[in-house]
Design a protein around this motif. Sequence first.
Motif, PDB file in Angstrom:
ATOM      1  N   TRP A 222      36.595   2.484   0.644  1.00 59.02           N
ATOM      2  CA  TRP A 222      37.053   1.733   0.828  1.00 59.02           C
ATOM      3  C   TRP A 222      38.279   1.398   0.668  1.00 59.02           C
ATOM      4  O   TRP A 222      38.539   1.802  -0.598  1.00 59.02           O
ATOM      5  CB  TRP A 222      36.119   0.964   0.630  1.00 59.02           C
ATOM      6  N   THR A 223      38.466  -0.043   1.104  1.00 55.01           N
ATOM      7  CA  THR A 223      39.844  -0.582   0.413  1.00 55.01           C
ATOM      8  C   THR A 223      39.532  -1.714   0.281  1.00 55.01           C
ATOM      9  O   THR A 223      39.113  -2.925   0.669  1.00 55.01           O
ATOM     10  CB  THR A 223      41.502  -0.306   1.420  1.00 55.01           C
ATOM     11  N   LEU A 224      40.148  -2.325  -1.380  1.00 59.38           N
ATOM     12  CA  LEU A 224      40.332  -3.563  -1.702  1.00 59.38           C
ATOM     13  C   LEU A 224      41.507  -4.513  -1.257  1.00 59.38           C
ATOM     14  O   LEU A 224      40.824  -5.963  -1.057  1.00 59.38           O
ATOM     15  CB  LEU A 224      39.796  -3.655  -3.271  1.00 59.38           C
ATOM     16  N   ALA A 225      42.386  -3.795  -0.465  1.00 56.84           N
ATOM     17  CA  ALA A 225      43.257  -5.047  -0.388  1.00 56.84           C
ATOM     18  C   ALA A 225      42.647  -5.257   1.373  1.00 56.84           C
ATOM     19  O   ALA A 225      42.809  -6.792   1.691  1.00 56.84           O
ATOM     20  CB  ALA A 225      44.331  -4.110   0.564  1.00 56.84           C
ATOM     21  N   HIS A 226      41.874  -4.965   1.849  1.00 62.68           N
ATOM     22  CA  HIS A 226      41.694  -5.517   3.035  1.00 62.68           C
ATOM     23  C   HIS A 226      39.663  -5.956   3.013  1.00 62.68           C
ATOM     24  O   HIS A 226      39.163  -5.952   3.981  1.00 62.68           O
ATOM     25  CB  HIS A 226      42.357  -4.948   4.367  1.00 62.68           C
ATOM     26  N   GLY A 227      38.688  -4.888   2.874  1.00 61.82           N
ATOM     27  CA  GLY A 227      37.391  -4.720   1.910  1.00 61.82           C
ATOM     28  C   GLY A 227      37.143  -3.757   3.658  1.00 61.82           C
ATOM     29  O   GLY A 227      36.168  -4.536   4.119  1.00 61.82           O
ATOM     30  N   VAL A 228      37.734  -3.018   4.540  1.00 58.54           N
ATOM     31  CA  VAL A 228      37.466  -2.502   4.939  1.00 58.54           C
ATOM     32  C   VAL A 228      36.963  -0.943   4.475  1.00 58.54           C
ATOM     33  O   VAL A 228      36.838  -0.026   3.613  1.00 58.54           O
ATOM     34  CB  VAL A 228      38.135  -2.675   6.325  1.00 58.54           C
ATOM     35  N   LEU A 229      36.201   0.049   5.830  1.00 54.97           N
ATOM     36  CA  LEU A 229      35.967   1.619   5.307  1.00 54.97           C
ATOM     37  C   LEU A 229      37.046   2.204   5.561  1.00 54.97           C
ATOM     38  O   LEU A 229      37.501   1.913   6.723  1.00 54.97           O
ATOM     39  CB  LEU A 229      34.571   1.264   5.692  1.00 54.97           C
ATOM     40  N   LEU A 230      37.542   2.709   5.055  1.00 56.80           N
ATOM     41  CA  LEU A 230      39.416   4.042   5.334  1.00 56.80           C
ATOM     42  C   LEU A 230      38.038   5.109   5.929  1.00 56.80           C
ATOM     43  O   LEU A 230      38.620   5.450   7.008  1.00 56.80           O
ATOM     44  CB  LEU A 230      39.403   4.382   4.511  1.00 56.80           C
ATOM     45  N   ARG A 231      36.833   5.780   5.960  1.00 56.36           N
ATOM     46  CA  ARG A 231      36.683   7.098   5.669  1.00 56.36           C
ATOM     47  C   ARG A 231      35.082   7.257   5.197  1.00 56.36           C
ATOM     48  O   ARG A 231      34.938   6.909   3.779  1.00 56.36           O
ATOM     49  CB  ARG A 231      37.993   8.500   5.264  1.00 56.36           C
ATOM     50  N   THR A 232      34.690   8.210   5.749  1.00 56.67           N
ATOM     51  CA  THR A 232      33.173   8.846   5.603  1.00 56.67           C
ATOM     52  C   THR A 232      32.877  10.640   5.406  1.00 56.67           C
ATOM     53  O   THR A 232      33.791  10.957   6.392  1.00 56.67           O
ATOM     54  CB  THR A 232      32.351   7.967   6.626  1.00 56.67           C
ATOM     55  N   VAL A 233      32.706  10.848   4.133  1.00 54.12           N
ATOM     56  CA  VAL A 233      32.723  12.673   4.618  1.00 54.12           C
ATOM     57  C   VAL A 233      31.447  12.450   3.871  1.00 54.12           C
ATOM     58  O   VAL A 233      30.490  12.204   3.104  1.00 54.12           O
ATOM     59  CB  VAL A 233      33.330  12.332   2.787  1.00 54.12           C
ATOM     60  N   VAL A 234      30.874  13.432   4.554  1.00 54.31           N
ATOM     61  CA  VAL A 234      29.469  14.197   4.436  1.00 54.31           C
ATOM     62  C   VAL A 234      29.150  15.275   3.801  1.00 54.31           C
ATOM     63  O   VAL A 234      29.527  16.617   4.020  1.00 54.31           O
ATOM     64  CB  VAL A 234      28.755  13.712   5.788  1.00 54.31           C
ATOM     65  N   PHE A 235      28.052  15.410   3.382  1.00 55.93           N
ATOM     66  CA  PHE A 235      28.219  16.430   2.463  1.00 55.93           C
ATOM     67  C   PHE A 235      26.436  17.350   2.471  1.00 55.93           C
ATOM     68  O   PHE A 235      26.162  16.603   2.626  1.00 55.93           O
ATOM     69  CB  PHE A 235      27.828  16.101   0.687  1.00 55.93           C
ATOM     70  N   PRO A 236      26.524  17.689   1.971  1.00 61.43           N
ATOM     71  CA  PRO A 236      25.259  19.154   2.627  1.00 61.43           C
ATOM     72  C   PRO A 236      24.059  18.608   1.498  1.00 61.43           C
ATOM     73  O   PRO A 236      22.506  19.026   1.109  1.00 61.43           O
ATOM     74  CB  PRO A 236      25.625  20.722   2.147  1.00 61.43           C
ATOM     75  N   ALA A 237      24.602  17.617   0.140  1.00 61.90           N
ATOM     76  CA  ALA A 237      23.402  17.033  -0.294  1.00 61.90           C
ATOM     77  C   ALA A 237      23.299  16.206  -0.758  1.00 61.90           C
ATOM     78  O   ALA A 237      24.573  15.047  -0.940  1.00 61.90           O
ATOM     79  CB  ALA A 237      23.534  19.022  -1.961  1.00 61.90           C
ATOM     80  N   CYS A 238      22.773  15.367  -1.187  1.00 62.36           N
ATOM     81  CA  CYS A 238      22.893  14.394  -2.043  1.00 62.36           C
ATOM     82  C   CYS A 238      24.080  14.194  -2.961  1.00 62.36           C
ATOM     83  O   CYS A 238      24.294  14.703  -3.775  1.00 62.36           O
ATOM     84  CB  CYS A 238      21.130  13.518  -2.711  1.00 62.36           C
ATOM     85  N   ALA A 239      24.631  12.886  -2.606  1.00 62.48           N
ATOM     86  CA  ALA A 239      25.626  12.531  -3.767  1.00 62.48           C
ATOM     87  C   ALA A 239      25.631  12.201  -4.865  1.00 62.48           C
ATOM     88  O   ALA A 239      25.326  10.517  -4.766  1.00 62.48           O
ATOM     89  CB  ALA A 239      26.582  11.953  -2.533  1.00 62.48           C
ATOM     90  N   SER A 240      25.136  12.246  -6.063  1.00 62.68           N
ATOM     91  CA  SER A 240      24.647  12.284  -6.966  1.00 62.68           C
ATOM     92  C   SER A 240      25.602  10.565  -8.202  1.00 62.68           C
ATOM     93  O   SER A 240      25.601   9.823  -9.211  1.00 62.68           O
ATOM     94  CB  SER A 240      23.948  12.603  -7.791  1.00 62.68           C
ATOM     95  N   CYS A 241      26.987  11.579  -7.871  1.00 68.05           N
ATOM     96  CA  CYS A 241      28.314  10.876  -8.959  1.00 68.05           C
ATOM     97  C   CYS A 241      29.355  11.416  -8.318  1.00 68.05           C
ATOM     98  O   CYS A 241      29.519  12.442  -7.065  1.00 68.05           O
ATOM     99  CB  CYS A 241      27.962  11.531 -10.004  1.00 68.05           C
ATOM    100  N   VAL A 242      30.502  10.660  -8.486  1.00 70.18           N
ATOM    101  CA  VAL A 242      31.784  10.515  -7.595  1.00 70.18           C
ATOM    102  C   VAL A 242      33.049  10.325  -8.786  1.00 70.18           C
ATOM    103  O   VAL A 242      32.934   9.129  -9.546  1.00 70.18           O
ATOM    104  CB  VAL A 242      31.927  10.007  -6.222  1.00 70.18           C
ATOM    105  N   ALA A 243      34.051  11.416  -8.458  1.00 70.18           N
ATOM    106  CA  ALA A 243      35.085  10.660  -9.996  1.00 70.18           C
ATOM    107  C   ALA A 243      36.272  11.654  -8.468  1.00 70.18           C
ATOM    108  O   ALA A 243      36.312  12.527  -8.382  1.00 70.18           O
ATOM    109  CB  ALA A 243      34.901  11.403 -10.777  1.00 70.18           C
ATOM    110  N   ALA A 244      37.825  10.882  -9.053  1.00 70.54           N
ATOM    111  CA  ALA A 244      38.823  11.007  -8.859  1.00 70.54           C
ATOM    112  C   ALA A 244      39.525  11.733  -9.406  1.00 70.54           C
ATOM    113  O   ALA A 244      39.616  10.931 -11.196  1.00 70.54           O
ATOM    114  CB  ALA A 244      39.689   9.820  -7.755  1.00 70.54           C
ATOM    115  N   ASP A 245      40.378  12.738  -9.199  1.00 67.38           N
ATOM    116  CA  ASP A 245      41.294  13.345 -10.558  1.00 67.38           C
ATOM    117  C   ASP A 245      42.958  11.762 -10.436  1.00 67.38           C
ATOM    118  O   ASP A 245      42.544  10.865  -9.788  1.00 67.38           O
ATOM    119  CB  ASP A 245      41.765  14.380 -10.256  1.00 67.38           C
TER     120      ASP A 245
END
Length: 473
Positions: A222-245
């Motif tokens: 998402w982007t906080l500038a406009h509050g809209v969805l930018l992209r959706t990524v689907v994974f083969p398992a439940c996504a439990s946590c997320v982090a970016a470099d």
Amino acid sequence: PPRPLATDHHFSSRNSMSNQLPLALHTAVLAASSVESPILAWDVRTGTVLKSYKTTATPRNGLSVISRDHLVAAQTVKGTMHFWAVRKEQMSHRSFAPEVVGPVRSSHNGHLCAAGGASGMVYIWEVSSGRLLRAWPAHYKAVTALAFVDDDSLLISASEDTMVNTWSLLTILDAYMEEDSPPVPMYSWSEHTLPVLGIHVGVGGASAMVATCSSDRTVKLWTLAHGVLLRTVVFPACASCVAADPPETTLCVGGSDGTIFASRLNCSHDAPDDDAADRTFLGHTQNVTCLVFSIDGHNLISGSEDGTVRVWDMVSGQSLRAFSQMRGPVTCLIALPKIHLEACDASGSDTQAKRQVNPLALFKKFAAAPGAEPAGAGAGPLVVLPSTIDSRQDYLQASDVVSDVATDVASSSTAKRKRQEQPGLVEEGQEDLSEEVADLKQKLEDATAEIQKWKQMHASLHAFCAEEILPVK
């Protein structure tokens, strides 16, 4: 515009210099578990145990560093919160929350601390005084994750009700907001179909990118500038946590099957949304519950329900080392400069003596009664706002009115006490008393008018901040 791709040669050249990194980039990682056990701190480069904070049972996302001086951990039972000084292993004190809380997050400046409850309530305390500033029903089910943006202007909350809400702290902490009217979120995202388990907020303040992961096997950007969805990524398992470099070129997601997926954020917009990951990190045997990056961005650190913490090389994808001293499932990870845990720097001088340690008070369980003056009010830093009074004479007149009312009230109390001591003077002073009451009423009306004027100026300032400083689109 998309950021330039980071090549393997670029990372390899930097990796060869890892032994020459300045002390500020040497990373320590803190890990907590959901069973009664110490919070352990390791040196990521050497694997040495630096600290062992005793003893706690912390839920997921329930560990946070306040500024760089204190550590707070929620407890899985009894609604308690434990506190430590980061350089001392013994617990300094404990506070009681209004209910059992799960996620805990401190603002980047260390002034505020937020916690989410099993009932969907979110609580915000002032760290220096311990006051419960605000408590409101943010969700319909348990809160699972909280995050402040890097300029501390917004708070983002996620819940088991599949919702992700963005709250403006300017509105949340508004003293004139009615207690019985809950605040309205700035954004409310409902695109997930199952409980949201994690939040990552990038750099950029109110214009940052936000990544949310859910049990529905998706990560949404998402982007906080406009509050809209930018992209959706689907994974083969439940996504439990997320982090970016740190440069936000790679997104890492922990899966419920123990796999860590890495997906590039600087790929073409034509890439399909169901392209789950560019590569995977294999090593954990159970659900990956937490992910953090080292300070320099060279390593990914993961915690899992299998009780291990692993350090991964981002170039090769290999597991460099595994820490297995945890007594149960790993629920929280925090990466911070190693020097923050040490009493002395490289020169042997006391690092804490060089600066003032931020104060930490016992957190109050309940908010102060409406209209009550909090202890230590006005002890914070002076904030100077632009003047909206027509002239200095108006300001002096307003000050004189308030001062005269206070003096007259004191005189009235003294006269009343004297009349009680001498009952014979009551009839003689009846007429004077009536005139005094009328005069006090008139001055009270004048003071009330001045108060209304100040309230109008506050409302104008609030509207200016909402429209100009934090525009809502």
